[in-house]
Write a protein that holds these residues in place. Sequence first.
Motif, short mmCIF file in Angstrom:
data_model
loop_
_atom_site.label_atom_id
_atom_site.label_comp_id
_atom_site.label_asym_id
_atom_site.label_seq_id
_atom_site.Cartn_x
_atom_site.Cartn_y
_atom_site.Cartn_z
N HIS A 271 0.74 -1.19 0.26
CA HIS A 271 -0.15 0.00 0.43
C HIS A 271 1.03 1.59 -0.01
O HIS A 271 0.37 2.46 0.33
N LEU A 272 2.30 1.21 -0.05
CA LEU A 272 3.28 2.07 -0.47
C LEU A 272 3.45 3.30 -1.56
O LEU A 272 3.92 1.15 -2.39
N THR A 273 3.95 3.94 -2.44
CA THR A 273 3.96 3.98 -3.22
C THR A 273 6.14 3.44 -3.14
O THR A 273 6.48 3.28 -1.85
N ASP A 274 6.37 3.23 -4.86
CA ASP A 274 7.42 3.30 -4.20
C ASP A 274 8.83 3.78 -3.37
O ASP A 274 9.99 2.59 -2.75
N ASP A 275 8.61 5.33 -3.72
CA ASP A 275 9.29 5.95 -2.53
C ASP A 275 8.52 6.80 -1.22
O ASP A 275 9.02 7.62 -0.68
N GLY A 276 7.33 5.37 -1.26
CA GLY A 276 6.15 5.80 0.34
C GLY A 276 7.44 5.61 1.33
O GLY A 276 8.19 4.87 1.59
N ILE A 277 6.68 5.81 2.42
CA ILE A 277 7.45 5.90 4.23
C ILE A 277 5.90 5.40 5.21
O ILE A 277 4.62 6.31 4.47
N LEU A 278 6.03 4.62 5.64
CA LEU A 278 5.50 4.12 7.15
C LEU A 278 6.02 4.84 7.87
O LEU A 278 7.41 4.41 8.59
N VAL A 279 5.40 5.46 9.43
CA VAL A 279 5.54 6.13 10.43
C VAL A 279 5.26 5.94 10.96
O VAL A 279 3.00 5.51 11.16
#
Length: 317
Positions: free
Chosen positions: A267-275
């Motif tokens: 569910h993240l884009t390739d340069d996404g981040i999870l916080v």
Amino acid sequence: MPHHDHDHECDHDHDHAEHEHSPLEELITVRDLIRYATSQFNRAGLFFGHGTTDAFDEAVYLVLHTLHLPIDRLDPFYDACIPVNERIEVLDIIHRRVEERIPAAYLTNEAWLGDFRFYVDERVIVPRSFCFELLQAGFEPWIQEPAEVSRVLDLCTGSGCLAILLAHHFPNAQVDAIDLSEDALDVARQNVADYGLEDVVRLIKSDVFDSLGDERYELILSNPPYVTEESMQVLPDEYLREPRLALAGGDDGMDIVRRIIAGARRHLTDDGILVVEVGHNRDLVEAAFPQLEFVWLSNASEAEKVFLLRADQLSEA
């Protein structure tokens, strides 16, 4: 002068009070009421962690709020004489706070994060996320341009507070906010409407990622349940007023966190981040995922209670 007469009435009330010995008769001014509340709260050993940190701050907040005075401007009103009908209201809320151990936010139906006010009741936990300060600072260097972010997810939204803050911080983003609790989503709906964000924040009932299909986001932010079972057993009464679903994270506090880390990549884009906020559980998180190099974020008041992972560190589940 009228002002002098007013003082005289106050004095007269004090004279009268010496014979009555009831708090209602003796506590005349805002100063009196705050002093009384502070003493009552300390005497009762109340716990503070829902917006204020000590008995005095809580007393100031509850007295000013009940009198419909600005909660950030005590000085002009300190020595104001309070009419009996208003004193009754203030004493009632002081006594409820002591006798029922209800968090102040539930008594007033409001909670604040900075300048943002949110409606709250017992259907949601009281907003107090460390993510708030981190969000103010932005997530640089991982997110360089807030205006370029287009999709954001608030996972376990509760009252909707973080979703609303995300919508303000990322002005061009669509914000999805999910929660398993229909009750929580009802409260979130009210707050989203209060801020006029119905077209920006989409509220979705979902058990973690289950209802999201193939949606992808540049940022997934979560303040999930993470209290260990051991800690749940010894929580102060005030916390037991909150929905257990929003606090309890299983034996090691990691039940939901594990599912978030397992499912985040798809569910993240390739340069996404999870916080993700995990409170005092850093050791438990690192023990559960020894192969991951977590970035631990710090802000002015709290260190290392929120971790960040990049999409390229995670594997597709």
